[in-house]
Design a protein around this motif. Structure first.
Motif, PDB file in Angstrom:
ATOM      1  N   UNK A 193       0.952  -1.230   0.155  1.00 26.48           N
ATOM      2  CA  UNK A 193       0.081  -0.043  -0.055  1.00 26.48           C
ATOM      3  C   UNK A 193       0.710   1.198  -0.201  1.00 26.48           C
ATOM      4  N   UNK A 194       1.950   0.895   0.783  1.00 26.57           N
ATOM      5  CA  UNK A 194       3.041   2.505   0.489  1.00 26.57           C
ATOM      6  C   UNK A 194       3.338   2.484  -0.578  1.00 26.57           C
ATOM      7  N   UNK A 195       3.848   1.407  -1.012  1.00 26.64           N
ATOM      8  CA  UNK A 195       4.271   1.514  -2.735  1.00 26.64           C
ATOM      9  C   UNK A 195       3.518   2.071  -3.621  1.00 26.64           C
ATOM     10  N   UNK A 196       2.159   1.848  -3.309  1.00 26.99           N
ATOM     11  CA  UNK A 196       0.958   2.283  -4.291  1.00 26.99           C
ATOM     12  C   UNK A 196       0.803   3.825  -4.062  1.00 26.99           C
ATOM     13  N   UNK A 197       1.292   4.414  -2.895  1.00 32.03           N
ATOM     14  CA  UNK A 197       1.142   5.791  -2.580  1.00 32.03           C
ATOM     15  C   UNK A 197       2.239   6.476  -3.096  1.00 32.03           C
TER      16      UNK A 197
END
Ligand SMILES: [Zn+2]
Length: 434
Positions: A305-309
């Motif tokens: 999720x952090x990567x997706x942001x």
């Protein structure tokens, strides 16, 4: 202000004649601002607000500041660039004689404009590995920098090469690139003579030298040119200009957004395809992002999720319009020196920019009150690439490829705009501030 930024860039390049020196110059700038060096072999404890950097194999470096906001929501903001430049590399058994001349054989690293290395005041810089004790692991790596002219590739006189101006200067890589080092000393074979020069420089015994990676560079310092110093010239503007701009942005603490984890990631081996343990196609950046996530107690889903942001700003130089060579440019996508950062676009994904990331970068420029330009290669010419596609493919994060306009890319001496460097620093600073 733009003069000051450009002068600092010229100094940065003059102090960074090889990728190992570029990583060291970056590390020194980070250390001055209290960044703490991390070793990949150690266990890491990272704190919100903490400043850290990691070097992999001497010439790739990632510096970062841990955000104090929600790491999933804020993700990572990354400025990527490369530390290496194309040129010549000294072979292991480089020195040999022909007549009484001692020459150094070289390999060609990446895709330099070979002719630009002739008749220049060339120095050598890189790293050597030396023996320090009896065990096989008793070795030490040292940086070496001959900052005065040491070698030369003299041109053939025009009287012996009458049609050079009509046919261009073509160099046979094996036969015509070896560099003149000295006249043979009778009592010293060529290879020993060269090893003695290195040993003297480093104040070590010649027998202690085990190996080296030596890059050939132009010792002429960087300069301004043009009536109002509008332009700059130096070696390695591609891509140390992007490294320097990103570094200035990360170190501008006055405006840095404290909530987000901001990173600079600079890689060696871009000029030879990035496929190495420390290259942009390797695991260096994914490993570091994963370890930051682990240190912040993110589980696997949270890491994704952090990567997706997250967002990658992949910075490398762009081909400035050269009015002497009109036919090599798309008429509607000429990017002009001192007219602002360039968004590089290629539908075949040689660059990562897509309409959304392109628009986001344009908004950053608007916010920084900086003009921007869009570059597309001529449709009938093959397009180059850079680190962006390799990183974005591995991490699956949104990315834009940008860079400042540059003349004579991959020449021993490239040139660019004074104002553009200032513009790029402003946009990158804004990127880390939002
Ligand atoms: Zn480049």
């Amino acid at each position: 202000m733009s003069q000051q930024h450009a002068q600092k860039l010229l100094d940065f390049i003059d102090n960074s004649p090889s990728p190992w020196h570029a990583a060291m110059s970056t590390a020194m700038a980070l250390e001055k601002k209290c960044f703490q060096r991390l070793d990949e072999r150690d266990a890491w404890k990272l704190a919100a607000g903490g400043r850290y950097y990691v070097v992999r194999d001497g010439s790739s470096i990632i510096g970062f500041i841990i955000g104090d906001g929600d790491p999933i929501k804020h993700g990572f903001r990354i400025i990527g660039a490369h530390t290496d430049s194309p040129g010549l590399r000294v072979k292991p058994n480089a020195a040999y004689t022909d007549g009484l001349m001692v020459r150094l054989g070289v390999e060609v690293y990446g895709g330099p404009i070979l002719a630009t290395f002739t008749d220049r005041d060339l120095g050598l810089a890189g790293r050597i590995v030396v023996k320090t004790g009896p065990a096989p692991t008793d070795i030490d790596t040292q940086l070496i920098h001959f900052d005065k002219p040491l070698v030369r590739i003299p041109n053939l006189a025009i009287h012996l090469n009458r049609d050079v101006n009509e046919k261009g200067l073509k160099l046979d890589r094996q036969e015509e690139l070896p560099m003149m080092l000295s006249v043979l000393q009778e009592d010293l074979p060529a290879q020993q003579q060269f090893r003695a020069i290195i040993a003297n420089k480093m104040d070590i015994e010649a027998d202690a030298i085990l190996s080296w990676e030596l890059h050939v560079f132009d010792t002429q310092p960087g300069c301004f040119f043009g009536p109002d110093d509008q332009f700059i010239a130096n070696g390695q503007l591609d891509n140390l200009a992007s490294c320097h701009a990103g570094l200035c942005a990360l170190l501008d603490e006055a405006v840095l957004d404290p909530k987000t984890t901001n990173l600079i990631a600079y890689f060696d081996h871009e000029e030879v395809g990035s496929q190495s343990s420390k290259g942009a196609g390797g695991r260096f950046l994914p490993d570091i992002l994963e370890r930051i996530s682990i240190a912040l107690n993110l589980d696997r889903e949270s890491q994704k999720r952090a990567n997706a942001n997250s967002f990658l700003l992949s910075a490398d130089m762009a081909h400035a319009y050269h009015p002497n060579y009109k036919k090599f440019y798309d008429g509607e996508h000429k990017v002009v020196i001192n007219s602002g950062p360039v968004i590089k676009i290629n539908s075949n994904q040689r660059y990562t920019s897509e309409s959304v990331s392109e628009a986001l970068f344009a908004r950053l420029c608007e916010q920084a009150e900086v003009p921007y330009q869009k570059y597309v290669h001529r449709t009938n010419l093959p397009c180059g690439s850079t680190i962006g596609p390799q990183i974005a493919a591995q991490l699956g994060i949104r990315s834009v490829d940008v860079g400042n306009p540059l003349w004579s890319m991959h020449s021993a001496r490239e040139s660019a705009g004074t104002l553009d460097h200032h513009y790029m620093i402003r946009v990158m600073t804004g990127f880390f501030a939002n």
